[in-house]
Design an enzyme around this catalytic site. Structure first.
Site, PDB file in Angstrom:
ATOM      1  N   GLY A  48      -8.138  15.480  32.648  1.00 54.76           N
ATOM      2  CA  GLY A  48      -7.728  14.128  33.018  1.00 54.76           C
ATOM      3  C   GLY A  48      -8.638  13.010  32.570  1.00 54.76           C
ATOM      4  O   GLY A  48      -8.178  11.901  32.310  1.00 54.76           O
ATOM      5  N   GLU A 103     -15.139  11.240  35.617  1.00 55.94           N
ATOM      6  CA  GLU A 103     -13.935  11.838  36.196  1.00 55.94           C
ATOM      7  C   GLU A 103     -12.784  10.836  36.131  1.00 55.94           C
ATOM      8  O   GLU A 103     -13.005   9.625  36.126  1.00 55.94           O
ATOM      9  CB  GLU A 103     -14.242  12.235  37.646  1.00 55.94           C
ATOM     10  CG  GLU A 103     -13.099  12.816  38.432  1.00 55.94           C
ATOM     11  CD  GLU A 103     -12.613  14.169  37.922  1.00 55.94           C
ATOM     12  OE1 GLU A 103     -12.142  14.229  36.772  1.00 55.94           O
ATOM     13  OE2 GLU A 103     -12.664  15.145  38.680  1.00 55.94           O
ATOM     14  N   ASP A 104     -11.559  11.362  36.104  1.00 55.52           N
ATOM     15  CA  ASP A 104     -10.404  10.467  36.107  1.00 55.52           C
ATOM     16  C   ASP A 104     -10.182   9.854  37.494  1.00 55.52           C
ATOM     17  O   ASP A 104     -10.012   8.645  37.611  1.00 55.52           O
ATOM     18  CB  ASP A 104      -9.137  11.167  35.601  1.00 55.52           C
ATOM     19  CG  ASP A 104      -8.757  12.426  36.362  1.00 55.52           C
ATOM     20  OD1 ASP A 104      -9.530  12.880  37.240  1.00 55.52           O
ATOM     21  OD2 ASP A 104      -7.683  12.990  36.076  1.00 55.52           O
ATOM     22  N   ASP A 107     -10.478  11.900  44.601  1.00 57.59           N
ATOM     23  CA  ASP A 107      -9.435  11.904  45.621  1.00 57.59           C
ATOM     24  C   ASP A 107     -10.011  12.508  46.903  1.00 57.59           C
ATOM     25  O   ASP A 107     -10.601  11.804  47.710  1.00 57.59           O
ATOM     26  CB  ASP A 107      -8.264  12.726  45.065  1.00 57.59           C
ATOM     27  CG  ASP A 107      -6.976  12.588  45.827  1.00 57.59           C
ATOM     28  OD1 ASP A 107      -7.000  12.117  46.972  1.00 57.59           O
ATOM     29  OD2 ASP A 107      -5.929  12.966  45.290  1.00 57.59           O
ATOM     30  N   LYS A 135      -9.881   6.975  45.255  1.00 55.60           N
ATOM     31  CA  LYS A 135      -8.838   6.949  46.286  1.00 55.60           C
ATOM     32  C   LYS A 135      -9.458   7.373  47.618  1.00 55.60           C
ATOM     33  O   LYS A 135      -9.265   8.503  48.088  1.00 55.60           O
ATOM     34  CB  LYS A 135      -7.696   7.878  45.885  1.00 55.60           C
ATOM     35  CG  LYS A 135      -6.425   7.657  46.683  1.00 55.60           C
ATOM     36  CD  LYS A 135      -5.353   8.675  46.350  1.00 55.60           C
ATOM     37  CE  LYS A 135      -4.729   8.470  45.004  1.00 55.60           C
ATOM     38  NZ  LYS A 135      -3.581   9.391  44.772  1.00 55.60           N
ATOM     39  N   PHE A 156       0.948   8.463  43.817  1.00 53.95           N
ATOM     40  CA  PHE A 156       0.779   9.422  42.726  1.00 53.95           C
ATOM     41  C   PHE A 156       0.697   8.630  41.424  1.00 53.95           C
ATOM     42  O   PHE A 156       1.674   8.052  40.976  1.00 53.95           O
ATOM     43  CB  PHE A 156       1.940  10.416  42.673  1.00 53.95           C
ATOM     44  CG  PHE A 156       1.559  11.693  41.991  1.00 53.95           C
ATOM     45  CD1 PHE A 156       1.249  11.708  40.638  1.00 53.95           C
ATOM     46  CD2 PHE A 156       1.480  12.875  42.699  1.00 53.95           C
ATOM     47  CE1 PHE A 156       0.880  12.882  40.008  1.00 53.95           C
ATOM     48  CE2 PHE A 156       1.118  14.055  42.074  1.00 53.95           C
ATOM     49  CZ  PHE A 156       0.811  14.055  40.719  1.00 53.95           C
ATOM     50  N   ASP A 163      -2.078  13.131  34.948  1.00 52.86           N
ATOM     51  CA  ASP A 163      -0.793  13.769  34.708  1.00 52.86           C
ATOM     52  C   ASP A 163      -0.084  14.183  35.991  1.00 52.86           C
ATOM     53  O   ASP A 163      -0.652  14.167  37.081  1.00 52.86           O
ATOM     54  CB  ASP A 163      -1.002  15.020  33.867  1.00 52.86           C
ATOM     55  CG  ASP A 163      -1.591  16.170  34.671  1.00 52.86           C
ATOM     56  OD1 ASP A 163      -1.013  17.273  34.638  1.00 52.86           O
ATOM     57  OD2 ASP A 163      -2.620  15.981  35.343  1.00 52.86           O
ATOM     58  N   ARG A 169       0.278  12.013  30.567  1.00 48.26           N
ATOM     59  CA  ARG A 169      -1.119  11.731  30.206  1.00 48.26           C
ATOM     60  C   ARG A 169      -1.232  10.692  29.097  1.00 48.26           C
ATOM     61  O   ARG A 169      -2.185   9.937  29.046  1.00 48.26           O
ATOM     62  CB  ARG A 169      -1.822  13.006  29.720  1.00 48.26           C
ATOM     63  CG  ARG A 169      -2.171  13.993  30.783  1.00 48.26           C
ATOM     64  CD  ARG A 169      -3.081  15.088  30.201  1.00 48.26           C
ATOM     65  NE  ARG A 169      -3.167  16.264  31.021  1.00 48.26           N
ATOM     66  CZ  ARG A 169      -3.937  16.403  32.091  1.00 48.26           C
ATOM     67  NH1 ARG A 169      -4.696  15.409  32.482  1.00 48.26           N
ATOM     68  NH2 ARG A 169      -3.950  17.524  32.771  1.00 48.26           N
TER      69      ARG A 169
END
Length: 184
Positions: A48, A103-104, A107, A135, A156, A163, A169
């Site tokens: 990601g 990192e993408d 969470d 998040k 989401f 993705d 992506r």
């Protein structure tokens, strides 16, 4: 035939907004690490983070070394298992290095917390986290995000490397996926 955009509820951040924020973060990283002795070891968390990683590190003005990991605490159903699996480890020795994990999205915090502790245990000088998206509403484990692109709502989000089931992506922006796509 439907396009990928037909499945997007709305654009959260445009390509231009992302580029501006990446430029700001890379300038801050360059400033913060300007006095380290060895090149900064930048670790992209695949898959990601790849787009964010490449855009970010090419703008960092200090010497960097590239490395990549595949680590995840998520199963195929997009829920955290609570256990981190490392599927690809570093090629470089982290001992005595300043490490920037890229990192993408942070969470639950499970993966990033695990990786920060993992590299501290391996003798890294320092370990910081740079995430395109944060998040905090989904956090299960506290983890510091030292460099954050955007704080996002509990939606989401796909695009720019993120993705759903390996789709979306390649969108150049970040968008909120229509609930009907992932709640089937």
């Amino acid at each position: 035939m439907k396009t990928k955009e037909d499945f997007i509820e709305r654009v959260l951040y445009t390509e231009e907004e992302i580029a501006t924020r990446v430029k700001e973060i890379s300038a801050q990283i360059s400033e913060d690490y300007k006095d380290i002795e060895k090149p900064l070891l930048t670790v992209g968390i695949l898959n990601g983070a790849v787009m964010f990683y490449t855009d970010l590190v090419r703008r960092v003005s200090i010497p960097v070394h590239f490395d990549f990991m595949i680590a995840s605490s998520y199963d195929a159903n997009t829920h955290t298992s609570g256990k981190v699996n490392i599927l690809k480890n570093l090629d470089n020795d982290p001992k005595g290095r300043d490490i920037l994990l890229v990192e993408d999205i942070v969470d639950s915090g499970t993966t990033m917390n695990y990786l920060v502790e993992y590299f501290k245990d391996k003798g890294a000088n320092s370990v910081k986290v740079c995430a395109l998206l944060n998040k905090p509403s989904r956090r299960k484990i506290d983890v510091d995000v030292d460099y954050c692109g955007f704080e996002v709502p509990d939606e989401f989000i796909v695009g720019y490397g993120l993705d759903f089931a390996q789709h979306y992506r390649n969108l150049p922006y970040l968008g909120i996926l229509k609930r009907s796509v992932y709640s089937k």
